[in-house]
Design a protein around this motif. Structure first.
Motif, PDB file in Angstrom:
ATOM      1  N   THR A   1      -9.492  11.438   5.308  1.00  0.00           N
ATOM      2  CA  THR A   1      -9.788  10.212   4.555  1.00  0.00           C
ATOM      3  C   THR A   1      -8.724   9.156   4.841  1.00  0.00           C
ATOM      4  O   THR A   1      -7.539   9.380   4.574  1.00  0.00           O
ATOM      5  CB  THR A   1      -9.823  10.485   3.042  1.00  0.00           C
ATOM      6  OG1 THR A   1     -10.875  11.407   2.752  1.00  0.00           O
ATOM      7  CG2 THR A   1     -10.062   9.194   2.265  1.00  0.00           C
TER       8      THR A   1
ATOM      9  N   ALA B   1       0.845  -1.184   0.000  1.00  0.00           N
ATOM     10  CA  ALA B   1       0.000   0.000   0.000  1.00  0.00           C
ATOM     11  C   ALA B   1       0.888   1.245   0.000  1.00  0.00           C
ATOM     12  O   ALA B   1       2.034   1.210  -0.455  1.00  0.00           O
ATOM     13  CB  ALA B   1      -0.934  -0.035   1.210  1.00  0.00           C
ATOM     14  N   VAL B   2       0.374   2.349   0.506  1.00  0.00           N
ATOM     15  CA  VAL B   2       1.103   3.621   0.499  1.00  0.00           C
ATOM     16  C   VAL B   2       2.302   3.535   1.444  1.00  0.00           C
ATOM     17  O   VAL B   2       2.161   3.133   2.601  1.00  0.00           O
ATOM     18  CB  VAL B   2       0.165   4.767   0.923  1.00  0.00           C
ATOM     19  CG1 VAL B   2       0.922   6.085   0.981  1.00  0.00           C
ATOM     20  CG2 VAL B   2      -1.019   4.865  -0.040  1.00  0.00           C
TER      21      VAL B   2
ATOM     22  N   ILE C   1      -6.233   6.044   4.412  1.00  0.00           N
ATOM     23  CA  ILE C   1      -5.556   5.313   3.344  1.00  0.00           C
ATOM     24  C   ILE C   1      -4.757   4.173   3.972  1.00  0.00           C
ATOM     25  O   ILE C   1      -4.316   4.278   5.112  1.00  0.00           O
ATOM     26  CB  ILE C   1      -4.613   6.225   2.517  1.00  0.00           C
ATOM     27  CG1 ILE C   1      -3.643   6.982   3.432  1.00  0.00           C
ATOM     28  CG2 ILE C   1      -5.402   7.191   1.646  1.00  0.00           C
ATOM     29  CD1 ILE C   1      -2.628   7.833   2.686  1.00  0.00           C
TER      30      ILE C   1
ATOM     31  N   TRP D   1      -4.911   1.360   8.341  1.00  0.00           N
ATOM     32  CA  TRP D   1      -5.495   2.503   7.649  1.00  0.00           C
ATOM     33  C   TRP D   1      -5.292   3.727   8.535  1.00  0.00           C
ATOM     34  O   TRP D   1      -5.594   3.690   9.720  1.00  0.00           O
ATOM     35  CB  TRP D   1      -6.986   2.282   7.394  1.00  0.00           C
ATOM     36  CG  TRP D   1      -7.259   1.245   6.346  1.00  0.00           C
ATOM     37  CD1 TRP D   1      -7.171  -0.109   6.482  1.00  0.00           C
ATOM     38  CD2 TRP D   1      -7.656   1.498   5.001  1.00  0.00           C
ATOM     39  NE1 TRP D   1      -7.483  -0.726   5.293  1.00  0.00           N
ATOM     40  CE2 TRP D   1      -7.796   0.236   4.367  1.00  0.00           C
ATOM     41  CE3 TRP D   1      -7.922   2.648   4.259  1.00  0.00           C
ATOM     42  CZ2 TRP D   1      -8.181   0.097   3.036  1.00  0.00           C
ATOM     43  CZ3 TRP D   1      -8.312   2.516   2.938  1.00  0.00           C
ATOM     44  CH2 TRP D   1      -8.431   1.260   2.334  1.00  0.00           C
TER      45      TRP D   1
ATOM     46  N   PHE E   1      -6.954   7.145  -5.756  1.00  0.00           N
ATOM     47  CA  PHE E   1      -7.170   6.893  -4.332  1.00  0.00           C
ATOM     48  C   PHE E   1      -8.468   7.542  -3.856  1.00  0.00           C
ATOM     49  O   PHE E   1      -9.193   6.980  -3.038  1.00  0.00           O
ATOM     50  CB  PHE E   1      -6.005   7.440  -3.508  1.00  0.00           C
ATOM     51  CG  PHE E   1      -4.729   6.652  -3.614  1.00  0.00           C
ATOM     52  CD1 PHE E   1      -4.686   5.429  -4.259  1.00  0.00           C
ATOM     53  CD2 PHE E   1      -3.557   7.140  -3.056  1.00  0.00           C
ATOM     54  CE1 PHE E   1      -3.506   4.707  -4.355  1.00  0.00           C
ATOM     55  CE2 PHE E   1      -2.382   6.433  -3.134  1.00  0.00           C
ATOM     56  CZ  PHE E   1      -2.349   5.214  -3.783  1.00  0.00           C
ATOM     57  N   GLN E   2      -8.754   8.749  -4.355  1.00  0.00           N
ATOM     58  CA  GLN E   2      -9.936   9.475  -3.924  1.00  0.00           C
ATOM     59  C   GLN E   2     -11.212   8.939  -4.569  1.00  0.00           C
ATOM     60  O   GLN E   2     -12.250   8.834  -3.913  1.00  0.00           O
ATOM     61  CB  GLN E   2      -9.782  10.961  -4.251  1.00  0.00           C
ATOM     62  CG  GLN E   2      -8.704  11.667  -3.443  1.00  0.00           C
ATOM     63  CD  GLN E   2      -8.665  13.162  -3.706  1.00  0.00           C
ATOM     64  OE1 GLN E   2      -9.698  13.799  -3.845  1.00  0.00           O
ATOM     65  NE2 GLN E   2      -7.471  13.724  -3.786  1.00  0.00           N
TER      66      GLN E   2
ATOM     67  N   PHE F   1      -3.254   9.744  -6.906  1.00  0.00           N
ATOM     68  CA  PHE F   1      -4.069  10.291  -5.818  1.00  0.00           C
ATOM     69  C   PHE F   1      -5.516  10.519  -6.252  1.00  0.00           C
ATOM     70  O   PHE F   1      -6.433  10.417  -5.424  1.00  0.00           O
ATOM     71  CB  PHE F   1      -3.439  11.579  -5.283  1.00  0.00           C
ATOM     72  CG  PHE F   1      -2.249  11.315  -4.398  1.00  0.00           C
ATOM     73  CD1 PHE F   1      -2.425  10.810  -3.120  1.00  0.00           C
ATOM     74  CD2 PHE F   1      -0.956  11.531  -4.853  1.00  0.00           C
ATOM     75  CE1 PHE F   1      -1.338  10.542  -2.301  1.00  0.00           C
ATOM     76  CE2 PHE F   1       0.138  11.271  -4.041  1.00  0.00           C
ATOM     77  CZ  PHE F   1      -0.048  10.767  -2.755  1.00  0.00           C
TER      78      PHE F   1
ATOM     79  N   GLY G   1     -10.157   4.173  -4.736  1.00  0.00           N
ATOM     80  CA  GLY G   1      -9.629   3.732  -3.450  1.00  0.00           C
ATOM     81  C   GLY G   1      -9.041   2.336  -3.498  1.00  0.00           C
ATOM     82  O   GLY G   1      -9.337   1.538  -4.395  1.00  0.00           O
ATOM     83  N   LEU G   2      -8.196   2.047  -2.542  1.00  0.00           N
ATOM     84  CA  LEU G   2      -7.618   0.722  -2.385  1.00  0.00           C
ATOM     85  C   LEU G   2      -8.507  -0.085  -1.441  1.00  0.00           C
ATOM     86  O   LEU G   2      -9.239   0.486  -0.633  1.00  0.00           O
ATOM     87  CB  LEU G   2      -6.197   0.827  -1.825  1.00  0.00           C
ATOM     88  CG  LEU G   2      -5.217   1.655  -2.657  1.00  0.00           C
ATOM     89  CD1 LEU G   2      -3.861   1.741  -1.966  1.00  0.00           C
ATOM     90  CD2 LEU G   2      -5.055   1.067  -4.057  1.00  0.00           C
TER      91      LEU G   2
ATOM     92  N   MET H   1      -4.704  14.416  -0.565  1.00  0.00           N
ATOM     93  CA  MET H   1      -5.905  13.686  -0.146  1.00  0.00           C
ATOM     94  C   MET H   1      -6.599  14.508   0.926  1.00  0.00           C
ATOM     95  O   MET H   1      -5.943  15.258   1.654  1.00  0.00           O
ATOM     96  CB  MET H   1      -5.514  12.328   0.481  1.00  0.00           C
ATOM     97  CG  MET H   1      -4.909  11.319  -0.445  1.00  0.00           C
ATOM     98  SD  MET H   1      -6.136  10.449  -1.434  1.00  0.00           S
ATOM     99  CE  MET H   1      -7.055   9.548  -0.182  1.00  0.00           C
TER     100      MET H   1
ATOM    101  N   THR I   1      -5.487   8.241   8.532  1.00  0.00           N
ATOM    102  CA  THR I   1      -5.788   9.504   7.863  1.00  0.00           C
ATOM    103  C   THR I   1      -4.540  10.390   7.877  1.00  0.00           C
ATOM    104  O   THR I   1      -3.585  10.132   8.626  1.00  0.00           O
ATOM    105  CB  THR I   1      -6.917  10.261   8.585  1.00  0.00           C
ATOM    106  OG1 THR I   1      -6.446  10.665   9.892  1.00  0.00           O
ATOM    107  CG2 THR I   1      -8.162   9.395   8.728  1.00  0.00           C
TER     108      THR I   1
END
Length: 291
Positions: free
Chosen positions: A179, A151-152, A181, A214, A256-257, A253, A260-261, A175, A216
């Motif tokens: 939210t 992931a990120v 991620i 996850w 992602f918005q 990005f 999403g993953l 982002m 934010t």
């Protein structure tokens, strides 16, 4: 059944970088011999790996002969690719050349390839789609394989570009700051790769997206604040601004918005309880912040 000769070294690409270096160190801690593939065998990062017990081998992705020599006698391969510093076509060419060289050996019995989360879904993100091409090539070869989709990267929040803003008290993120991620540290990628190479039978032919948790932007900023002692706030950067620097990153990005993953970290961690799923807070505490 995948049979990896544990006495043979695991060849590790990107060994002087974050992911490859973390994988090399995890393998060495587990007592596995490591052959670090690099063009810069005399670099400080390479010398540090050598001091930990790694064998250094010169390898240039644009020189097939050097890849063949570097992989000769290796029992497995940790493979990665990047377009940053080159371009997407170069990444695909170099990535497929590395895999072809591994397939041509008589010794490599498993390949762990790191890609990106969702990269197998034709995302339209240029540096994800290039990785998809490399994944697809790997699947055509007569080699047991596992693909990891991290992931990120938390480590990106401590690179030079981000540090410049952090010194001004701001974590810039393209982002919304509230939210969540999925995030992961390079050390966790390395730990997971080493786990796969220790248990190849359970992972052959599998593609697994991985994340520690996850978080934010606000939570990541709070973790850096606690670790560094410097108050950090998260601010959203408009995608139009990111676009002026990199259309590729802006596409990521935006994805992602809008899409999403999707990583079920609870199920992932339950299935792999021995992996060190480093949290953002623990990762931040391990960094030598100079803010």
């Amino acid at each position: 059944m995948t049979q990896i000769n544990a006495r043979l070294p695991v060849a590790v690409t990107g060994a002087t970088g974050a992911q490859g270096g973390a994988t090399a160190r995890a393998l060495l801690r587990a007592g596995r011999p490591v052959r670090a593939l690099t063009r810069a065998v005399g670099s400080p990062a390479a010398r540090e790996l050598a001091s930990l017990g790694a064998e250094l081998a010169y390898a240039d992705f644009d020189d097939p002969a050097s890849l063949t020599a570097a992989l000769d006698g290796a029992g497995a391969l940790f493979a990665m690719s990047t377009p940053f510093g080159t371009d997407l076509d170069t990444e695909i060419r170099q990535g497929t050349a590395l895999l072809d060289a591994a397939a041509a050996t008589d010794s490599v019995r498993h390949v762990v390839l790191t890609s990106a989360s969702n990269a197998d879904r034709s995302t339209g993100i240029p540096h994800f789609d290039s990785k998809q091409r490399i994944e697809e090539h790997l699947a055509t070869l007569d080699l047991p394989w596992t693909v990891l989709g991290p992931a990120v990267f938390l480590d990106n929040y401590a690179n030079d570009w981000t540090l410049q803003a952090l010194r001004e008290g701001v974590l810039l993120l393209p982002m919304p700051a509230d939210t969540p991620i999925p995030v992961i540290a390079a050390d966790t990628i390395g730990a997971f790769a080493a786990h796969v190479l220790a248990h190849p039978d359970g992972y052959t032919g599998r593609r697994i997206d991985i994340a520690s948790q996850w978080r934010t932007g606000h939570q990541i900023a709070a973790a850096i604040t606690a670790a560094s002692g410097r108050p950090i706030r998260c601010e959203q950067v408009p995608l139009s601004v990111v676009e002026t620097y990199s259309a590729d990153l802006a596409a990521m990005f935006r994805y992602f918005q809008q899409v999403g993953l999707a990583i079920d970290t609870e199920a992932l961690h339950a299935a792999h309880p021995t992996v060190d799923w480093r949290t953002a807070e623990a990762w931040a505490a391990d960094q030598a912040w100079e803010l």
